[in-house]
Design a protein around this motif. Structure first.
Motif, PDB file in Angstrom:
ATOM      1  N   TRP A   9       0.788  -1.234   0.000  1.00  0.00           N
ATOM      2  CA  TRP A   9       0.000   0.000   0.000  1.00  0.00           C
ATOM      3  C   TRP A   9       0.819   1.284   0.000  1.00  0.00           C
ATOM      4  O   TRP A   9       0.463   2.219  -0.706  1.00  0.00           O
ATOM      5  CB  TRP A   9      -1.010  -0.023   1.161  1.00  0.00           C
ATOM      6  CG  TRP A   9      -2.066  -1.044   0.919  1.00  0.00           C
ATOM      7  CD1 TRP A   9      -2.202  -2.259   1.519  1.00  0.00           C
ATOM      8  CD2 TRP A   9      -3.117  -0.958  -0.040  1.00  0.00           C
ATOM      9  NE1 TRP A   9      -3.266  -2.928   0.987  1.00  0.00           N
ATOM     10  CE2 TRP A   9      -3.858  -2.159   0.042  1.00  0.00           C
ATOM     11  CE3 TRP A   9      -3.515   0.013  -0.957  1.00  0.00           C
ATOM     12  CZ2 TRP A   9      -4.967  -2.404  -0.755  1.00  0.00           C
ATOM     13  CZ3 TRP A   9      -4.631  -0.235  -1.745  1.00  0.00           C
ATOM     14  CH2 TRP A   9      -5.336  -1.425  -1.641  1.00  0.00           C
ATOM     15  N   ASP A  29     -11.197   1.730  -6.555  1.00  0.00           N
ATOM     16  CA  ASP A  29     -12.102   2.431  -5.640  1.00  0.00           C
ATOM     17  C   ASP A  29     -12.302   3.876  -6.100  1.00  0.00           C
ATOM     18  O   ASP A  29     -11.857   4.270  -7.171  1.00  0.00           O
ATOM     19  CB  ASP A  29     -11.592   2.348  -4.197  1.00  0.00           C
ATOM     20  CG  ASP A  29     -10.312   3.134  -3.958  1.00  0.00           C
ATOM     21  OD1 ASP A  29      -9.723   2.970  -2.870  1.00  0.00           O
ATOM     22  OD2 ASP A  29      -9.888   3.916  -4.830  1.00  0.00           O
ATOM     23  N   TRP A  31     -10.926   6.441  -5.456  1.00  0.00           N
ATOM     24  CA  TRP A  31      -9.734   7.284  -5.620  1.00  0.00           C
ATOM     25  C   TRP A  31      -8.707   6.625  -6.537  1.00  0.00           C
ATOM     26  O   TRP A  31      -7.577   7.079  -6.632  1.00  0.00           O
ATOM     27  CB  TRP A  31      -9.119   7.576  -4.241  1.00  0.00           C
ATOM     28  CG  TRP A  31     -10.166   8.068  -3.303  1.00  0.00           C
ATOM     29  CD1 TRP A  31     -10.729   9.316  -3.258  1.00  0.00           C
ATOM     30  CD2 TRP A  31     -10.829   7.301  -2.293  1.00  0.00           C
ATOM     31  NE1 TRP A  31     -11.701   9.380  -2.284  1.00  0.00           N
ATOM     32  CE2 TRP A  31     -11.782   8.153  -1.670  1.00  0.00           C
ATOM     33  CE3 TRP A  31     -10.722   5.978  -1.841  1.00  0.00           C
ATOM     34  CZ2 TRP A  31     -12.602   7.719  -0.641  1.00  0.00           C
ATOM     35  CZ3 TRP A  31     -11.544   5.550  -0.815  1.00  0.00           C
ATOM     36  CH2 TRP A  31     -12.472   6.419  -0.231  1.00  0.00           C
ATOM     37  N   TYR A  33      -7.522   3.475  -6.284  1.00  0.00           N
ATOM     38  CA  TYR A  33      -6.688   2.442  -5.674  1.00  0.00           C
ATOM     39  C   TYR A  33      -7.312   1.058  -5.883  1.00  0.00           C
ATOM     40  O   TYR A  33      -8.525   0.919  -5.974  1.00  0.00           O
ATOM     41  CB  TYR A  33      -6.489   2.719  -4.180  1.00  0.00           C
ATOM     42  CG  TYR A  33      -5.629   3.931  -3.957  1.00  0.00           C
ATOM     43  CD1 TYR A  33      -6.202   5.194  -3.848  1.00  0.00           C
ATOM     44  CD2 TYR A  33      -4.239   3.837  -3.920  1.00  0.00           C
ATOM     45  CE1 TYR A  33      -5.417   6.320  -3.692  1.00  0.00           C
ATOM     46  CE2 TYR A  33      -3.452   4.950  -3.761  1.00  0.00           C
ATOM     47  CZ  TYR A  33      -4.045   6.192  -3.654  1.00  0.00           C
ATOM     48  OH  TYR A  33      -3.266   7.301  -3.506  1.00  0.00           O
TER      49      TYR A  33
ATOM     50  N   CYS B 331      -0.962   5.254   2.626  1.00  0.00           N
ATOM     51  CA  CYS B 331      -1.836   4.331   1.913  1.00  0.00           C
ATOM     52  C   CYS B 331      -3.067   5.070   1.429  1.00  0.00           C
ATOM     53  O   CYS B 331      -3.802   5.647   2.221  1.00  0.00           O
ATOM     54  CB  CYS B 331      -2.257   3.188   2.829  1.00  0.00           C
ATOM     55  SG  CYS B 331      -0.857   2.385   3.644  1.00  0.00           S
ATOM     56  N   GLY B 332      -3.289   4.994   0.106  1.00  0.00           N
ATOM     57  CA  GLY B 332      -4.375   5.738  -0.513  1.00  0.00           C
ATOM     58  C   GLY B 332      -5.739   5.541   0.109  1.00  0.00           C
ATOM     59  O   GLY B 332      -6.438   6.510   0.392  1.00  0.00           O
ATOM     60  N   PRO B 333      -6.176   4.273   0.308  1.00  0.00           N
ATOM     61  CA  PRO B 333      -7.523   4.085   0.857  1.00  0.00           C
ATOM     62  C   PRO B 333      -7.714   4.741   2.219  1.00  0.00           C
ATOM     63  O   PRO B 333      -8.785   5.267   2.506  1.00  0.00           O
ATOM     64  CB  PRO B 333      -7.641   2.556   0.949  1.00  0.00           C
ATOM     65  CG  PRO B 333      -6.728   2.039  -0.096  1.00  0.00           C
ATOM     66  CD  PRO B 333      -5.584   3.003  -0.121  1.00  0.00           C
ATOM     67  N   LEU B 335      -5.765   7.331   3.514  1.00  0.00           N
ATOM     68  CA  LEU B 335      -5.556   8.762   3.348  1.00  0.00           C
ATOM     69  C   LEU B 335      -6.790   9.456   2.790  1.00  0.00           C
ATOM     70  O   LEU B 335      -7.134  10.561   3.173  1.00  0.00           O
ATOM     71  CB  LEU B 335      -4.359   8.981   2.421  1.00  0.00           C
ATOM     72  CG  LEU B 335      -4.005  10.404   2.052  1.00  0.00           C
ATOM     73  CD1 LEU B 335      -3.628  11.206   3.277  1.00  0.00           C
ATOM     74  CD2 LEU B 335      -2.865  10.414   1.054  1.00  0.00           C
ATOM     75  N   ASN B 336      -7.458   8.778   1.853  1.00  0.00           N
ATOM     76  CA  ASN B 336      -8.656   9.354   1.241  1.00  0.00           C
ATOM     77  C   ASN B 336      -9.933   8.938   1.956  1.00  0.00           C
ATOM     78  O   ASN B 336     -10.877   9.714   2.084  1.00  0.00           O
ATOM     79  CB  ASN B 336      -8.744   8.902  -0.217  1.00  0.00           C
ATOM     80  CG  ASN B 336      -7.656   9.484  -1.070  1.00  0.00           C
ATOM     81  OD1 ASN B 336      -7.654  10.671  -1.344  1.00  0.00           O
ATOM     82  ND2 ASN B 336      -6.702   8.665  -1.466  1.00  0.00           N
ATOM     83  N   GLY B 337      -9.967   7.673   2.389  1.00  0.00           N
ATOM     84  CA  GLY B 337     -11.199   7.119   2.928  1.00  0.00           C
ATOM     85  C   GLY B 337     -11.572   7.656   4.298  1.00  0.00           C
ATOM     86  O   GLY B 337     -12.754   7.867   4.591  1.00  0.00           O
ATOM     87  N   ALA B 340     -13.172  11.020   4.138  1.00  0.00           N
ATOM     88  CA  ALA B 340     -14.519  10.872   3.584  1.00  0.00           C
ATOM     89  C   ALA B 340     -15.462  10.335   4.654  1.00  0.00           C
ATOM     90  O   ALA B 340     -16.608  10.781   4.791  1.00  0.00           O
ATOM     91  CB  ALA B 340     -14.491   9.932   2.374  1.00  0.00           C
TER      92      ALA B 340
END
Lengths: 64, 412, 192
Positions: A9, A29, A31, A33, B331-333, B335-337, B340
């Protein structure tokens, strides 16, 4: 024997090539990912290896 | 940009005497007092330590409750193992590890030293908290008092929520940023520099110390047959100094709660924990499997009693805002999730978007962030929010209608 | 056969083709990275193009070197294709070409082994592609017959494709530099 696709990740930067090469296993998803939706059976193994090679960030691994 | 923790790291805590871990705290934390109480620690072999911890069914106290003997067995199979004491206590609402550092540091250190001797490890790394100077100082002082054959190495964790995560700690020890990375193998198998790394929470080490010093019989005489021993709980209520209690497994949870908590919901397990109604809590016994079955896993033993008049949804929103800012950003999920998710909880709080929309979006985002990151930070945050929906469904509905259950209850 | 001008013409021809291929490879390398997926060509297509063009470049490079060495008109030895110093014919410009070749070899090898190398190490070597390209342009200008000024008629015809290549790579470089802050910010997440 089924394998799994694991994402490194911190390395992943949502480039999206894995989804282009292996949409049967990888969704994206909100974004960009990867979401790994299922295991990799024998039929998908070579495509999965291609996905690992395609990732510009070396962020994918196939594990047992 | 990052929201402050609604429960700040305390300057002061109260540690109550207990039956085992917190026995004799009035005698002071010095090495002399510790030795007067327990004698010198015997050397133990790996086999003996494995048997001791397996028979005592010792589980980790860092939150995951992983069986310690399994970790020990894995670490004993490799070359040049390393022992790590994790005292970083990244959870602001938890104070149990600091309590041990302040009152019984040598119990923790004896446990780690015993394991190091059993494994043939020459280094014991101690990770001190970045935001609790008294505890850090006390533990450093205790290390300086000692004269063991192992080499103590001290490290200072960052003052972040995720600093105490196992891989983040290994990164710190390796000289890199104190942030999580993906673990391709458990750290007990391959951790620091690929070496077997026996990393455990400070309280876990204290239990190991107790077992080695006082023996199995004394240890298993407390608690229950299938869950022997005691555990530390941090009980926090607004306006009160956090209290650290030692309780036997099987004791009633409500016995350690302040009277202000009666009747209201509680947050059990800290910021990554679960909300529970008073009726669930009132009859609950302190137990890892028992509380997990009740939907309020014990986690790192934190119990937050928000008290009457504090809206649980508002508090959850503040916690989630804070946790979103505490993402390592790698980690993108996550950092973004998490932002949100925080926005969705805020929307539920203000009642915009309607109850059903908020619940559906919370479910969707929770599923998106779970198990998609280098650590369990997003999972824990999602667990917190979902527990609110499960335990206190009326709250979101009330806010959707422009009111608030908590305020209504207080006014009533 | 090695006495006639055939090898010399082949060497010049492969040289120009090589410059064009290296340029196309570099430009595609820049376009293939960054940005959001789904805009224009699928990413794995531009990635495949980049990889295939780089392979073709290596083939053209081999042909270019073989024709240079085999041609007896000028004295270029085999080892001078790998070692950048010690040549007797146009030592500076030949040496720069050889240096470019050395870099291409290292870049190609590390890319073949990319998944086995740490990403940062691979990337650092890969950035040398810019250097290799610049060296090949300087080599071409210095040693390239078709770029030499023809008395009374201005520069050689190859200045046209060469100029196009330079413009393309400069544009790619500017684009890449301009994207640097954008790509970093894009990580902070906005839905694609």
């Amino acid at each position: 024997m089924a394998h799994r696709l694991r994402v490194d990740w911190p390395a992943c930067q949502a480039r999206g090539l894995c989804h282009e090469v292996l949409p049967e296993v990888v969704d994206l998803d909100d974004w960009g990912y990867p979401i790994v939706t299922r295991e990799i059976d024998a039929a998908l193994l070579s495509d999965a290896r291609a996905a690992v090679r395609a990732c510009p960030r070396n962020a994918l691994r196939i594990v047992d | 940009m990052t929201a402050a923790s609604p429960v700040p790291v305390p300057d002061e805590i109260r540690v109550l005497p207990g039956p085992a871990l917190l026995a004799g705290i009035d005698e002071g934390p010095s090495l002399a007092a510790h030795r007067a109480r327990h004698g010198t620690a015997p050397a133990v072999t790996a086999a003996r330590l494995l048997a001791l911890t397996a028979d005592a069914r010792l589980r980790g106290r860092g939150g995951a409750a992983f069986p310690f003997s399994t970790k020990l067995a894995a670490a004993s199979r490799g070359r040049r193992p390393v022992v790590v004491v994790n005292l970083s206590e990244g959870e602001p609402a938890s104070s149990k590890d600091s309590a041990l550092a302040l009152t019984r540091p040598h119990l923790v250190l004896d446990g780690a030293v015993a394991a190091a001797g059993a494994l043939g490890a020459r280094d014991v790394h101690v990770v001190l908290p970045g935001d609790r100077p008294h505890a850090a100082e006390r533990m450093a002082h205790a290390i300086a008092e000692r004269d063991d054959r192992v080499r103590f190495r001290q490290h200072r964790a960052d003052a972040r929520f995720v600093s105490g995560q196992a891989r983040a700690v290994v990164e710190l020890l390796a000289g890199r940023s104190n942030l999580p990375v993906v673990a391709w193998a458990p750290e007990a198998v391959a951790g620091l520099h690929g070496r077997p790394t026996l990393l455990s929470n400070a309280e876990t080490w204290a239990h190991v110390g107790l077992l080695v010093l006082d023996g199995e019989a004394a240890y298993t005489a407390r608690g229950r047959v299938d869950e022997p021993g005691t555990t530390l709980l941090t009980v926090t209520a607004p306006g009160q100094v956090p209290h650290v209690h030692e309780v036997e497994y099987g004791a009633r949870l409500r016995d350690v709660l302040p009277s202000s908590a009666t009747g209201g919901p509680l947050l059990v397990g800290g910021f990554h924990g679960s909300w529970a109604t008073w009726s669930t809590v009132a009859s609950a016994r302190v137990s890892v499997p028992g509380m997990a079955a009740l939907g309020m896993p014990l986690g790192a033993g934190v119990v937050l009693a928000p008290g009457p008049g504090t809206c649980p949804l508002a508090l959850t929103s503040q916690v989630v805002d804070h946790l979103a800012g505490q993402s390592s950003g790698r980690c993108g999920p996550c950092l973004n999730g998490l932002p949100a998710l925080a926005a969705t909880v805020r929307a539920a709080l203000t009642g915009s978007g309607g109850e059903r929309g908020a619940v559906a979006e919370i479910e969707r985002l929770s599923r998106l962030v779970e198990r998609r990151g280098a650590c369990a930070h997003p999972d824990g945050t999602a667990r917190l929010v979902r527990s609110l929906l499960r335990a206190l469904p009326g709250e979101v509905a009330a806010h959707g209608a422009g009111g608030c259950d908590a305020r209504t209850a207080e006014a009533a | 056969m090695t006495d006639g001008p055939l090898l010399w013409y082949l060497n010049r021809g492969t040289g120009i083709v090589l410059l064009v291929l290296l340029t196309a490879t570099t430009v595609l390398g820049v376009l293939a990275l960054g940005g959001r997926p789904g805009r224009g060509l699928p990413r794995f297509v531009s990635q495949s193009l980049h990889r295939n063009l780089s392979l073709l470049s290596v083939l053209a490079l081999v042909a270019h070197v073989v024709t240079a060495v085999a041609d007896t008109f000028v004295d270029i030895r085999w080892w001078q294709a790998l070692v950048p110093v010690g040549a007797t014919y146009e030592p500076l410009y030949l040496g720069l070409g050889t240096l470019a070749l050395d870099l291409v070899v290292v870049i190609a090898l590390t890319s073949l082994l990319r998944t086995r190398l740490p990403h940062r190490a691979w990337y650092a070597v890969h950035l040398l592609a810019w250097v290799a390209w610049v060296l090949s342009v300087v080599h071409s200008v210095g040693i390239g017959t078709d770029l030499e000024a023809v008395p009374g008629a201005g520069p050689g015809w190859a200045v046209v494709p060469a100029a196009v290549c330079v413009v393309a790579v400069v544009a790619a470089a500017v684009y890449r530099l301009a994207r640097l802050p954008v790509d970093r910010r894009a990580r902070l997440g906005s839905p694609s």
